[in-house]
Design a protein around this motif. Sequence first.
Motif, PDB file in Angstrom:
ATOM      1  N   THR A  38       0.828  -1.202   0.000  1.00 14.72           N
ATOM      2  CA  THR A  38       0.000   0.000   0.000  1.00 14.72           C
ATOM      3  C   THR A  38       0.863   1.253   0.000  1.00 14.72           C
ATOM      4  O   THR A  38       0.358   2.348  -0.234  1.00 14.72           O
ATOM      5  N   LEU A  71      -0.314   1.568  -7.971  1.00 17.44           N
ATOM      6  CA  LEU A  71      -0.878   0.260  -7.655  1.00 17.44           C
ATOM      7  C   LEU A  71      -1.585  -0.308  -8.875  1.00 17.44           C
ATOM      8  O   LEU A  71      -2.674   0.142  -9.230  1.00 17.44           O
ATOM      9  N   HIS A  72      -0.956  -1.254  -9.513  1.00 21.60           N
ATOM     10  CA  HIS A  72      -1.566  -2.011 -10.596  1.00 21.60           C
ATOM     11  C   HIS A  72      -0.887  -3.370 -10.587  1.00 21.60           C
ATOM     12  O   HIS A  72       0.158  -3.557  -9.942  1.00 21.60           O
ATOM     13  N   GLU A  73      -1.482  -4.343 -11.253  1.00 21.57           N
ATOM     14  CA  GLU A  73      -0.997  -5.726 -11.165  1.00 21.57           C
ATOM     15  C   GLU A  73       0.492  -5.882 -11.477  1.00 21.57           C
ATOM     16  O   GLU A  73       1.216  -6.513 -10.698  1.00 21.57           O
ATOM     17  N   PRO A  74       1.003  -5.326 -12.579  1.00 18.13           N
ATOM     18  CA  PRO A  74       2.440  -5.485 -12.826  1.00 18.13           C
ATOM     19  C   PRO A  74       3.326  -4.901 -11.722  1.00 18.13           C
ATOM     20  O   PRO A  74       4.363  -5.473 -11.388  1.00 18.13           O
ATOM     21  N   LEU A 126       2.567  -4.650  -8.478  1.00 15.85           N
ATOM     22  CA  LEU A 126       2.501  -5.552  -7.328  1.00 15.85           C
ATOM     23  C   LEU A 126       3.345  -6.803  -7.564  1.00 15.85           C
ATOM     24  O   LEU A 126       4.119  -7.219  -6.698  1.00 15.85           O
ATOM     25  N   LEU A 127       3.207  -7.384  -8.750  1.00 19.13           N
ATOM     26  CA  LEU A 127       3.976  -8.592  -9.073  1.00 19.13           C
ATOM     27  C   LEU A 127       5.477  -8.312  -9.115  1.00 19.13           C
ATOM     28  O   LEU A 127       6.280  -9.145  -8.695  1.00 19.13           O
ATOM     29  N   ASP A 128       5.847  -7.129  -9.592  1.00 15.25           N
ATOM     30  CA  ASP A 128       7.265  -6.763  -9.640  1.00 15.25           C
ATOM     31  C   ASP A 128       7.842  -6.682  -8.230  1.00 15.25           C
ATOM     32  O   ASP A 128       8.939  -7.172  -7.958  1.00 15.25           O
ATOM     33  N   ARG A 141       8.082 -10.245  -6.802  1.00 17.96           N
ATOM     34  CA  ARG A 141       9.213 -10.934  -7.446  1.00 17.96           C
ATOM     35  C   ARG A 141      10.538 -10.473  -6.855  1.00 17.96           C
ATOM     36  O   ARG A 141      11.395 -11.293  -6.507  1.00 17.96           O
ATOM     37  N   THR A 186      -0.089  -6.395   1.945  1.00 13.68           N
ATOM     38  CA  THR A 186      -0.900  -5.438   1.205  1.00 13.68           C
ATOM     39  C   THR A 186      -1.926  -4.972   2.227  1.00 13.68           C
ATOM     40  O   THR A 186      -2.952  -5.608   2.408  1.00 13.68           O
TER      41      THR A 186
END
Length: 195
Positions: free
Chosen positions: A32, A37-40, A42-44, A47, A59
């Motif tokens: 947060t 805040l978008h999917e890529p 968050l995934l980055d 990772r 989160t």
Amino acid sequence: LRSIDTEQEYIQQSNQILLANILPEDGVEDMTCLNYLHEPALLDNIRLRFERDHVYTYTGRICIAVNPFNWQVSKPLYEESVLNLYPGCEMKDAPPHVYAVAEDAYRKISAANGLNQSILVSGESGAGKTESVKIMMQYLATVSKSGDQNKVAEQVLASNPLLEAFGNARTLRNNNSSRFGKFIEMQFNSSFKMS
């Protein structure tokens, strides 16, 4: 657009461009706090943290766990010295961990008004749901007992293999995959020990 990694240039419509976060070396413990805040994004962050053996990321009040499938990475996360960081600690005051989730619930149970608490554990087959529940149960058994052995906590922890024996099946990803949801209710007495 120009790629930071490869210096290659791309043409992209402006409504399809997602802004990137500049992350610290170990990523961000609570997503947060990310600017975008978008999917890529968050995934980055997940990772990046996973590559540095940080398997837990928040989160907000949600703890995301990425199964490392590697006991060399996992074992140090559950040592007594790590467990001892969390009793009495707010989630934001210690590194992300399922211990913090269990401590938050325990603190709310043992507060003056003693509200009931629920913890939902969700994920794909082989994601480590059963292990996460066992870890939280062990934490609650540890923090709720007095100097003597807490027999009820031992019984609750010992019941898990019995629960796993019903309805489990072998899948491509997991030799012992559950075919059903589990509901485990743990009760605490007026001294906030498992009863």
